[in-house]
Every structure is written in C-alpha cells, then in structure tokens.
Design a protein around this motif. Structure first.
Motif, PDB file in Angstrom:
ATOM      1  N   ARG A  97       1.020  -0.864  -0.113  1.00  0.00           N
ATOM      2  CA  ARG A  97       0.377  -0.073   0.014  1.00  0.00           C
ATOM      3  C   ARG A  97       1.183   0.726   0.065  1.00  0.00           C
ATOM      4  NH1 ARG A  97      -4.856  -1.829   4.207  1.00  0.00           N
ATOM      5  NH2 ARG A  97      -6.291  -3.054   2.948  1.00  0.00           N
ATOM      6  N   ARG A  98       1.368   1.037   0.561  1.00  0.00           N
ATOM      7  CA  ARG A  98       2.614   2.626   0.739  1.00  0.00           C
ATOM      8  C   ARG A  98       3.472   2.445  -0.954  1.00  0.00           C
ATOM      9  NH1 ARG A  98       5.213   0.529   5.319  1.00  0.00           N
ATOM     10  NH2 ARG A  98       6.984  -0.524   4.150  1.00  0.00           N
ATOM     11  N   THR A  99       3.669   1.515  -1.253  1.00  0.00           N
ATOM     12  CA  THR A  99       4.086   1.800  -2.722  1.00  0.00           C
ATOM     13  C   THR A  99       3.364   2.003  -3.675  1.00  0.00           C
ATOM     14  OG1 THR A  99       5.898  -0.751  -2.400  1.00  0.00           O
ATOM     15  CG2 THR A  99       5.257   0.269  -4.528  1.00  0.00           C
ATOM     16  N   LEU A 100       1.968   1.853  -3.635  1.00  0.00           N
ATOM     17  CA  LEU A 100       0.971   2.303  -4.433  1.00  0.00           C
ATOM     18  C   LEU A 100       0.463   3.649  -4.542  1.00  0.00           C
ATOM     19  CD1 LEU A 100      -1.052  -0.429  -4.410  1.00  0.00           C
ATOM     20  CD2 LEU A 100       0.485   0.359  -6.347  1.00  0.00           C
ATOM     21  N   ALA A 101       0.846   4.238  -2.485  1.00  0.00           N
ATOM     22  CA  ALA A 101       1.037   5.678  -2.326  1.00  0.00           C
ATOM     23  C   ALA A 101       1.947   6.074  -2.606  1.00  0.00           C
ATOM     24  CB  ALA A 101       0.362   5.713  -1.068  1.00  0.00           C
ATOM     25  N   ALA A 102       3.080   6.253  -3.172  1.00  0.00           N
ATOM     26  CA  ALA A 102       3.769   6.635  -2.833  1.00  0.00           C
ATOM     27  C   ALA A 102       3.938   6.311  -4.562  1.00  0.00           C
ATOM     28  CB  ALA A 102       5.325   5.977  -2.326  1.00  0.00           C
ATOM     29  N   GLU A 103       3.466   6.299  -5.511  1.00  0.00           N
ATOM     30  CA  GLU A 103       3.115   6.009  -6.713  1.00  0.00           C
ATOM     31  C   GLU A 103       4.561   5.929  -7.490  1.00  0.00           C
ATOM     32  OE1 GLU A 103       1.509  10.074  -8.131  1.00  0.00           O
ATOM     33  OE2 GLU A 103      -0.222   9.878  -7.604  1.00  0.00           O
ATOM     34  N   ARG A 104       5.258   5.169  -7.004  1.00  0.00           N
ATOM     35  CA  ARG A 104       6.067   4.318  -7.946  1.00  0.00           C
ATOM     36  C   ARG A 104       5.825   3.274  -8.989  1.00  0.00           C
ATOM     37  NH1 ARG A 104       8.534   2.595  -1.822  1.00  0.00           N
ATOM     38  NH2 ARG A 104       9.181   4.844  -1.346  1.00  0.00           N
ATOM     39  N   HIS A 105       6.239   3.223  -9.751  1.00  0.00           N
ATOM     40  CA  HIS A 105       6.030   1.869 -10.992  1.00  0.00           C
ATOM     41  C   HIS A 105       6.282   0.775 -10.291  1.00  0.00           C
ATOM     42  CE1 HIS A 105       8.528   4.052 -14.025  1.00  0.00           C
ATOM     43  NE2 HIS A 105       9.257   4.747 -12.829  1.00  0.00           N
ATOM     44  N   GLY A 106       5.828   0.241  -8.885  1.00  0.00           N
ATOM     45  CA  GLY A 106       5.661  -1.019  -8.736  1.00  0.00           C
ATOM     46  C   GLY A 106       6.304  -1.692  -7.800  1.00  0.00           C
ATOM     47  N   VAL A 107       6.108  -2.603  -7.976  1.00  0.00           N
ATOM     48  CA  VAL A 107       6.413  -4.390  -7.063  1.00  0.00           C
ATOM     49  C   VAL A 107       5.579  -5.433  -7.907  1.00  0.00           C
ATOM     50  CG1 VAL A 107       4.789  -4.124  -5.589  1.00  0.00           C
ATOM     51  CG2 VAL A 107       6.944  -5.118  -5.277  1.00  0.00           C
ATOM     52  N   VAL A 108       6.917  -6.361  -7.362  1.00  0.00           N
ATOM     53  CA  VAL A 108       6.516  -8.071  -7.811  1.00  0.00           C
ATOM     54  C   VAL A 108       6.415  -8.895  -6.785  1.00  0.00           C
ATOM     55  CG1 VAL A 108       7.306  -9.828  -9.743  1.00  0.00           C
ATOM     56  CG2 VAL A 108       8.539  -7.567 -10.175  1.00  0.00           C
ATOM     57  N   VAL A 121      -1.984  -9.425  -3.075  1.00  0.00           N
ATOM     58  CA  VAL A 121      -2.057  -8.382  -4.186  1.00  0.00           C
ATOM     59  C   VAL A 121      -3.789  -7.343  -3.626  1.00  0.00           C
ATOM     60  CG1 VAL A 121      -0.343  -8.321  -4.897  1.00  0.00           C
ATOM     61  CG2 VAL A 121      -2.044  -9.509  -5.931  1.00  0.00           C
ATOM     62  N   THR A 122      -4.636  -8.497  -3.886  1.00  0.00           N
ATOM     63  CA  THR A 122      -6.462  -7.733  -4.178  1.00  0.00           C
ATOM     64  C   THR A 122      -6.759  -7.433  -3.479  1.00  0.00           C
ATOM     65  OG1 THR A 122      -6.211 -10.192  -5.579  1.00  0.00           O
ATOM     66  CG2 THR A 122      -8.278  -9.238  -4.539  1.00  0.00           C
ATOM     67  N   GLU A 123      -6.334  -7.623  -2.109  1.00  0.00           N
ATOM     68  CA  GLU A 123      -6.313  -6.740  -0.335  1.00  0.00           C
ATOM     69  C   GLU A 123      -5.811  -5.093  -0.711  1.00  0.00           C
ATOM     70  OE1 GLU A 123      -8.823  -6.849   2.562  1.00  0.00           O
ATOM     71  OE2 GLU A 123      -8.749  -7.699   0.933  1.00  0.00           O
ATOM     72  N   ALA A 124      -4.493  -5.833  -1.317  1.00  0.00           N
ATOM     73  CA  ALA A 124      -3.132  -4.091  -1.671  1.00  0.00           C
ATOM     74  C   ALA A 124      -4.568  -3.588  -2.289  1.00  0.00           C
ATOM     75  CB  ALA A 124      -2.145  -4.529  -1.761  1.00  0.00           C
ATOM     76  N   VAL A 125      -5.135  -3.802  -2.910  1.00  0.00           N
ATOM     77  CA  VAL A 125      -5.847  -2.689  -4.248  1.00  0.00           C
ATOM     78  C   VAL A 125      -7.085  -2.410  -3.702  1.00  0.00           C
ATOM     79  CG1 VAL A 125      -3.525  -3.130  -5.914  1.00  0.00           C
ATOM     80  CG2 VAL A 125      -6.537  -4.557  -6.557  1.00  0.00           C
ATOM     81  N   ARG A 126      -7.442  -3.101  -3.058  1.00  0.00           N
ATOM     82  CA  ARG A 126      -9.279  -3.144  -2.754  1.00  0.00           C
ATOM     83  C   ARG A 126      -9.922  -1.449  -2.860  1.00  0.00           C
ATOM     84  NH1 ARG A 126     -12.634  -6.808  -0.937  1.00  0.00           N
ATOM     85  NH2 ARG A 126     -10.926  -8.144  -0.061  1.00  0.00           N
ATOM     86  N   GLY A 127     -10.939  -1.884  -3.226  1.00  0.00           N
ATOM     87  CA  GLY A 127     -11.342   0.174  -3.539  1.00  0.00           C
ATOM     88  C   GLY A 127     -10.725   1.098  -4.492  1.00  0.00           C
ATOM     89  N   THR A 128      -9.464   0.634  -4.920  1.00  0.00           N
ATOM     90  CA  THR A 128      -9.045   1.349  -6.019  1.00  0.00           C
ATOM     91  C   THR A 128      -9.192   1.715  -7.165  1.00  0.00           C
ATOM     92  OG1 THR A 128      -6.597  -0.164  -6.116  1.00  0.00           O
ATOM     93  CG2 THR A 128      -6.788   1.346  -4.156  1.00  0.00           C
ATOM     94  N   GLY A 129      -9.572   0.852  -7.476  1.00  0.00           N
ATOM     95  CA  GLY A 129     -10.307   0.511  -9.398  1.00  0.00           C
ATOM     96  C   GLY A 129      -9.393   0.432  -9.805  1.00  0.00           C
ATOM     97  N   CYS A 130      -8.812  -0.615  -9.709  1.00  0.00           N
ATOM     98  CA  CYS A 130      -7.449  -1.012 -10.944  1.00  0.00           C
ATOM     99  C   CYS A 130      -7.668  -2.138 -12.184  1.00  0.00           C
ATOM    100  CB  CYS A 130      -6.079  -1.426 -10.206  1.00  0.00           C
ATOM    101  SG  CYS A 130      -6.424  -3.660  -9.587  1.00  0.00           S
TER     102      CYS A 130
END
Length: 619
Positions: free
Chosen positions: A27-38, A51-60
């Motif tokens: 969640r911190r990685t997504l909030a910081a607008e970094r390129h992402g993570v594997v 990862v599904t829990e990490a993006v829950r509610g973000t509409g990705c």
C-alpha cells in the motif's frame, strides 16, 4: 460460510488474515506512486489474495496469464485492447491506466509479457506483478526483477501464529494449538491445501469441540485436491523407486536407514526432491503429505501389515522424552523433533488410548518454557485423557493456565490434588497475591526454574545468589537475568533477554525486555526494549504474566487511546475520522505518535496491548 444452490456448495473466500507488514508495504508503494513491485512465492502461498487486498477499493485494472492462452498474442489484455494492435500502440492505449495488477505473470503470452515490461520501463502505470517461484516465465517477466526494473517482494510461508489465526477464521472458532500446528505442518505454507484439508475434516465430522476449542484427531483425509497437488510427483516408473517410497510411507513416524533401501533408487528420489537424508543417514519422505497419499493408494491388507503401531514406537518415544528432558535441564529449548509424539497424538493412537502421561508432561513443560502456553495446555490435557489423576500433567496444566491468567482452568486443575510448590506460586500470582507467591518460593529448595520464578515476579534479590551458585552453565541465562534486574541495569537486561531468546525461552526473554523498559535512561532504548518485548510476547499465545503488565497504554493521551481502540477493532483511518469528526491526517498523526511511544510497528500489536491497558491520562 457457504450458500446452498442446486445441491452444490459455493464456498466464499476466507477472511484476509496475517501479512500485515507485506500489505502495508504494498500500500505504501502504491501511495508513493512508484513504478510498482513484483510479488513472488511458491504456489498457494497467498500471493494473489495479498495483492487483491492491497488494491481493494482503488479501481485498478486486472489481467491474468493462463496456460491455455500462452500462444495467443496479447491474450491477457484482450478486455483492455482492440483486436489487433502493435506493442507500441498497446503501450499508448494503456497510458491512462493508473494501476495494473498482473496475476500469474509466469503464464503470460510473450506479447503480453513484453507489454508489461514496457509499461514498467517507460509507462506511468503502477504495476503489481504476481509470479510463482520455480515456474518457467517469459524472459520479459523474469527481467522485471533480475534486471532491477521493479523491486521484488519474495513471499515467505505464513508463520505458524498467523496460520493458526487463519485456521480459526476458516473453522469458525478457536482451534486447539496441536490441531493448528498439525495443519500448518501438513500444508507447508500452501493455503489452498490448508483450506481443502480443513473442509474435508469438517465434512467427515472429525473437528470436535474440546475445552472450547476445535480439535482434530485422526488420519489425514486424502482429498482429490491433495492427490492433484501432491500425488503427481509420486508416480514413478521404476519399481525400485516405488518400493522405496512405499516402505518410507509405511515406516512413518520412524525413519529408515540407508542400508535398508536401494541406494541408486534413493539417489534419484533425492535428486527429484522426494526424500530427505539427514546427518545420521536416516531417510524420510520430503513432504508430510507424501506418506498419507502413498498409504491411501495401498490395499487394506498391505496397509495393515506394513503400518507402524503405537507399541512399535515406544522406544523412539522414550528417546524423544529423554532428549526433551535433557534440553529442559540445559535451558536450551529450541524447536523439538517430536515426530513420534506428534504422530501418536494426531493419528497413531486408538480412540481409547492416549499419549503416555510421562511423555505428555515433558512436552507440556517444553512448550511452556518456550512460551507456547496454549500448546502446553493441549499436551497436558492429552496426557490427562489416559491418566486423569496424573499430578505432573495437572501441574503443567495449572502452570500454563496461571501464566495465561485463566484462573478457572488453573483452579480446576489443582482441585482435590496436592499442589506442588511451583504450582502454588503461580496460583497465588494469578489471584494477585504476589507476596504469597514469593513466600512459597523462598520456602522451597533450589531447583533452577522454581527459583527463577522470583525473578519473573520482580524480586530477584531473593534468589540471585542461589541462581549464581548453581553448578554448570545450564542456569547461566537465568542467573544473568537475575543479576541485571538486581542492579537495575536496562542494557544488561536486554542482553540477558537476547541470551534467553537464543536458548528458545521466548516468554522469559519477553519478560526481561519488559522489565528493562523503565530502567533505560535513553527513551529510544526504552522504546526498543518495549518493541522487542511486545514482538516476543505476541508469540507466546496470550501470556499475561506480572512482568508483561508493564506493556500498557497508560502513557498515551485520551485521544490517542480512543483512536487506537478503534484501530484495534478493525476500523480504517477514514472510518475513525468520520466517527470522531477528525481529519484523516489527524487520525494518522495520532496513530503514528502512539506507535512511536509504544515501540509498535503496525495495528497487529494493538489488540494484544489493549487487553491489560489501564485508563489513559487526560489529553
């Protein structure tokens, strides 16, 4: 939870449990607008759920690779792209996608893999890419982490404590520690297998309620899913290899010597990861489910002829008991190799035959010294099944219950039986009579652990000299703890705690760190001691001893306590803000300040801390 429809059962996903630090990282990685993570890890370890829990509610946007479409260009992106596009055009069309989740990336077709790689290198899209360890992946996917394009989060198996929480959530109630430990061991981190086995046990009616906990005893159910995931590797064309596997399967829980088996066949099986050879040249199957799968495929007569019986395990059980006793006396209680005892408790004993009380007592004491207090309760009860009046088992039951503050269980264990001195000590302590508890210690003779109870109860001066005079190095960790507490030396207490932890005495280590907190002059050192104490205490299955009562929230303001109480109940920062009419930023600042004061890292510590916390000071 299930829904019935047309005689078929639709199973709902288990609630998301554990992985708090990994979830926060994503969640911190997504909030910081970094390129992402594997995110990588073995199959079934919960990568997709995380990862599904990490993006829950973000509409990705979400794409996924499948084996059936590996030869179809851009198959994974078919719902996001026109029918025919070039790689360059695909990158342009996806420029507006803010977040993209790529599941099963090792199964992507080459065009989709190249597109993901280009988005990672040149695009503005934040990527969460999931791949399975050990599976062949397109080069464009594997270069995401080998080429340092994206950082990699290698997912470790879910720890035993968090697996137990997940099992309880799936089973619908508290699960007995021996049952949780057995399921955790059988599944080796594969949460799909865990869910399947637990469902099978429930369907067969083998999950019974004992002492307010769900308990499983009996053979392992070999389900279709178990056969599919575990059994395929066991099919061997070579007769010698099949014979070796069968003999190993029916020898459990005892190992076989190399000399008893075909060496060349063993070499091939070892190369394929199906067997393990230890330092004593004893051979075992590599996975705990290999044996049940192989035994399930044998006929009843063959199984009856080859299977071990509890009587055949008697000498091995005695050896385990002697080894555990030696470790206890040497104050070195690292994880035991109790295969025979585990097998007897789980599936080896007949319904009318329990684990011998003398073995159960030692296992209970070993678990208690490790801080695994609920496991100690289970082993003591296991021994009492066959010997209800065994005083040693009752004593261990009482000691574990006292250090969990389960007073009713403690008093019931000792009712109508003479209470040994150490049990009396903790019975008085559990009832709040610390002075009486210390009096019972000073009345007795010098057994190391009994003397050490005075240190744990905050009166080291009563026993420090006697602990220091005990022969040999076995009591040295206990004596160092006593000496540091007598001298009121915070750093020395931390060093003593580290030694206790290395010996496997986790509860004692937690108590030593907790006692160090008020003795540090440096606030940062105090926070570190508190954090270490909390981390260790959370591994001690609900321990609530006097020494740990210092890990409380009394130093927080009323507002901070109010916010962390809501956070511990599961409310998000936004929900807390709405309820208290605060801004989300203010809620976050209060939580950060509370974490800093308490030495906590995340919300996972809060429910544990709130158990014994006193009222907060006025804001």
């Amino acid at each position: 939870m299930t829904f019935e429809r047309d005689a078929k059962t639709l199973e709902l996903p288990w609630p998301f449990t554990g992985r708090d630090s990994e979830l926060e990282l994503l969640r911190r990685t997504l909030a910081a607008e970094r390129h992402g993570v594997v995110v990588t890890g073995p199959a079934g370890h919960g990568k997709t759920r995380l990862v599904t829990e990490a993006v829950r509610g973000t509409g990705c946007a979400k794409v996924s690779g499948t084996p059936e479409t590996r030869d179809i260009p851009f198959a994974a992106f078919a719902h996001l792209l026109p029918e025919a596009v070039s790689l360059h055009r695909a990158v342009q069309l996806l420029a507006g996608v803010r977040t993209l989740l790529v599941d099963d990336a090792h199964l992507l077709d080459d065009s989709s893999a190249a597109l993901v790689h280009q988005l990672a290198v040149h695009g503005r899209t934040r990527l969460l890419v999931v791949a399975t360890d050990g599976a062949p992946a397109p080069g464009a996917v594997s270069r995401l982490w080998t080429g340092d394009v994206l950082p990699r989060l290698a997912l470790e198996p879910l720890p035993r404590e968090e697996t137990a929480q997940l099992i309880a959530a799936g089973a619908g109630g508290p699960v007995e520690p021996l049952t949780a430990h057995r399921l955790h061991h059988l599944c080796q981190g594969d949460l799909r297998l865990l869910r399947d086995l637990l469902a099978a046990v429930r369907e067969r009616g083998e999950l019974s309620l004992t002492s307010d906990e769900l308990t499983w005893r009996g053979p392992v159910p070999v389900t279709a899913a178990v056969r599919e995931r575990i059994g395929q590797a066991l099919h061997r064309d070579c007769a010698e290899e099949r014979d070796a596997l069968d003999r190993l399967a029916f020898s459990e829980p005892l190992p076989l010597d190399l000399a008893d088996l075909d060496l060349r066949a063993l070499e091939r099986l070892e190369a394929d990861g199906l067997i393990h050879v230890d330092a004593l040249s004893e051979v075992r199957l590599a996975h705990p489910l290999h044996g049940p799968v192989l035994r399930a495929g044998a006929g009843q007569l063959r199984a009856r002829r080859m299977s071990r019986t509890p009587a055949e395990c008697a000498s091995a059980l005695a050896a385990e008991r002697a080894d555990l006793t030696d470790r206890i006396e040497r104050t070195d209680v690292h994880e035991p190799a109790g295969r025979v005892g585990d097998w007897l408790a789980a599936e080896g004993a007949a319904p009318n035959r329990a684990v011998p009380a003398d073995y159960a007592t030692v296992r209970a004491r070993f678990a208690r010294l490790r801080g695994e207090l609920r496991e100690a309760l289970s082993w003591a009860r296991e021994g009492l099944r066959g010997a209800p009046d065994d005083l040693a088992c009752r004593t261990e039951l009482a000691l574990a219950a006292a250090q969990l503050c389960e007073v009713a269980t403690l008093d019931e264990a000792l009712a109508g039986h003479p209470a040994p001195r150490q049990a009396t000590t903790w019975q008085r302590a559990a009832h709040g009579d610390i002075a009486g508890a210390l009096e019972s210690i000073t009345e007795g003779k010098g057994e190391a652990y009994a003397l050490y109870d005075a240190v744990r109860l905050g009166a080291p001066h009563l026993v420090a000299d006697r602990l220091a005079q005990l022969p040999g190095e076995d009591a040295a960790p206990l004596a160092r703890h006593a000496d540091a507490l007598v001298r009121q030396d915070g750093p020395a207490l931390d060093r003593a705690a580290e030694l206790l932890e290395r010996r496997g005495l986790l509860l004692f280590a937690a108590e030593a760190h907790a006692q160090a907190v008020p003795l540090h002059r440096d606030p940062r050192a105090a926070r570190t001691s508190r954090s270490r104490a909390m981390t260790l205490a959370r591994r001690c299955q609900g321990a609530r001893t006097p020494a740990l009562s210092g890990l409380v929230l009394g130093e927080l303001t009323a507002r901070q306590r109010q916010i962390i109480t809501l956070a511990a109940a599961g409310l998000s920062n936004r929900q807390i803000a709405d309820r208290l009419t605060l801004s989300i930023r203010t809620v976050g600042n209060h939580l950060y300040s509370a974490y800093t004061r308490l030495g906590a890292n995340d919300r996972g510590a809060l429910p544990w801390l709130l158990d014994d916390a006193p009222a907060a000071q006025p804001a």
